[in-house]
Design a protein around this motif. Sequence first.
Motif, mmCIF file in Angstrom:
data_model
loop_
_atom_site.group_PDB
_atom_site.id
_atom_site.type_symbol
_atom_site.label_atom_id
_atom_site.label_comp_id
_atom_site.label_asym_id
_atom_site.label_seq_id
_atom_site.Cartn_x
_atom_site.Cartn_y
_atom_site.Cartn_z
ATOM 1 N N GLU A 60 1.074 -1.761 0.199
ATOM 2 C CA GLU A 60 0.105 0.161 -0.003
ATOM 3 C C GLU A 60 0.778 0.777 0.140
ATOM 4 O OE1 GLU A 60 -2.519 -3.615 2.224
ATOM 5 O OE2 GLU A 60 -0.058 -2.140 2.038
ATOM 6 N N SER A 61 0.323 1.756 -0.890
ATOM 7 C CA SER A 61 1.052 3.926 -0.315
ATOM 8 C C SER A 61 0.299 4.682 -0.981
ATOM 9 C CB SER A 61 2.347 3.428 -1.638
ATOM 10 O OG SER A 61 1.940 3.481 -3.225
ATOM 11 N N PRO A 62 0.759 5.720 -1.288
ATOM 12 C CA PRO A 62 -0.482 7.215 -1.031
ATOM 13 C C PRO A 62 0.118 7.552 -2.406
ATOM 14 C CG PRO A 62 0.799 7.476 0.571
ATOM 15 C CD PRO A 62 1.668 6.623 -0.004
ATOM 16 N N HIS A 63 0.767 7.114 -2.958
ATOM 17 C CA HIS A 63 0.487 6.576 -4.752
ATOM 18 C C HIS A 63 -0.336 6.011 -5.173
ATOM 19 C CE1 HIS A 63 2.506 5.973 -9.237
ATOM 20 N NE2 HIS A 63 1.486 7.129 -9.027
ATOM 21 N N GLY A 64 -0.060 4.941 -4.722
ATOM 22 C CA GLY A 64 -1.379 3.771 -4.507
ATOM 23 C C GLY A 64 -2.919 4.297 -4.716
ATOM 24 N N PHE A 65 -3.056 5.270 -3.887
ATOM 25 C CA PHE A 65 -4.559 5.279 -3.458
ATOM 26 C C PHE A 65 -4.894 6.489 -4.576
ATOM 27 C CE2 PHE A 65 -7.036 9.328 -1.592
ATOM 28 C CZ PHE A 65 -7.779 8.088 -1.141
#
Length: 270
Positions: A60-65
């Motif tokens: 999970e990552s902010p970029h993925g969000f």
Amino acid sequence: MDAHRTGFMIDGRMGRLRSITQRAVDLLVYVVMWFAAFSAAQAVREVFTFVPGFVPWNGESPHGFFTAVGTASGLAVLALFTTLGARTISARAAAGRLVDGMGLRPPVSVRQALRWATVGLVAAAVLWAMAELVLHVPGLTSVPAAEDPRHAAVAQTSTSIRFCYGLIAPAPLEELVFRGPVLALWLALLAAQQRGSWIARRWVRWWLMGTAIAASVTLFAADHTLGGSANVAHAAANAVITIAVTLWQRSLFPALAAHGLYDACAFAWG
């Protein structure tokens, strides 16, 4: 007479062509909206990277969000413009078909909601018992927690966050991907049966459903190889149980409840 008959045949062929085109556009819109829902479910999992104290263990990552949100929004807009351009189905109707086909229509009564909750709780208990059972099956192996690359991140995340993550993060994504299409196919075949379509013949219906179920179980099990062969076996059992519950209730909600409760308990205390 010949000219009249020729005109009638041409009109009939044009009518069938328009019908085929309309169904193709409807299917395209449906698929695009399904991918939009899938991306939105992915965003739910990725949003935990913004929760204080959460340590990502599944990439999970902010970029993925932001990528998932952007993809979901873009696909929703594409579906909207497709419906407006084709003028065969409204965006609202397409969304309604997606909700119906994926079994995401909210319960119509308290009695139905209680039934779905009960089925979900029982299925979650069965999944937990199955997880304990497969550990004792000869020949099956499980990866020790210390050797699991996700263990360190999980250990650094609080129990309450792990519980919430398991409850709402994996289940919507996995149920949409692995159980949603099977339910959509089953409901479509039931509708075809009511219309008297050839595709709803018993042998065709059961061949299609058997193939779809086998593919769903196989793919879901193959997606859980990291925990060893015991985890693969349990994932296959999980898929069979949740598919059975989904087709029985004609809704994803009981399977979502069972899957979410099982994952929440497994991530928090398993």
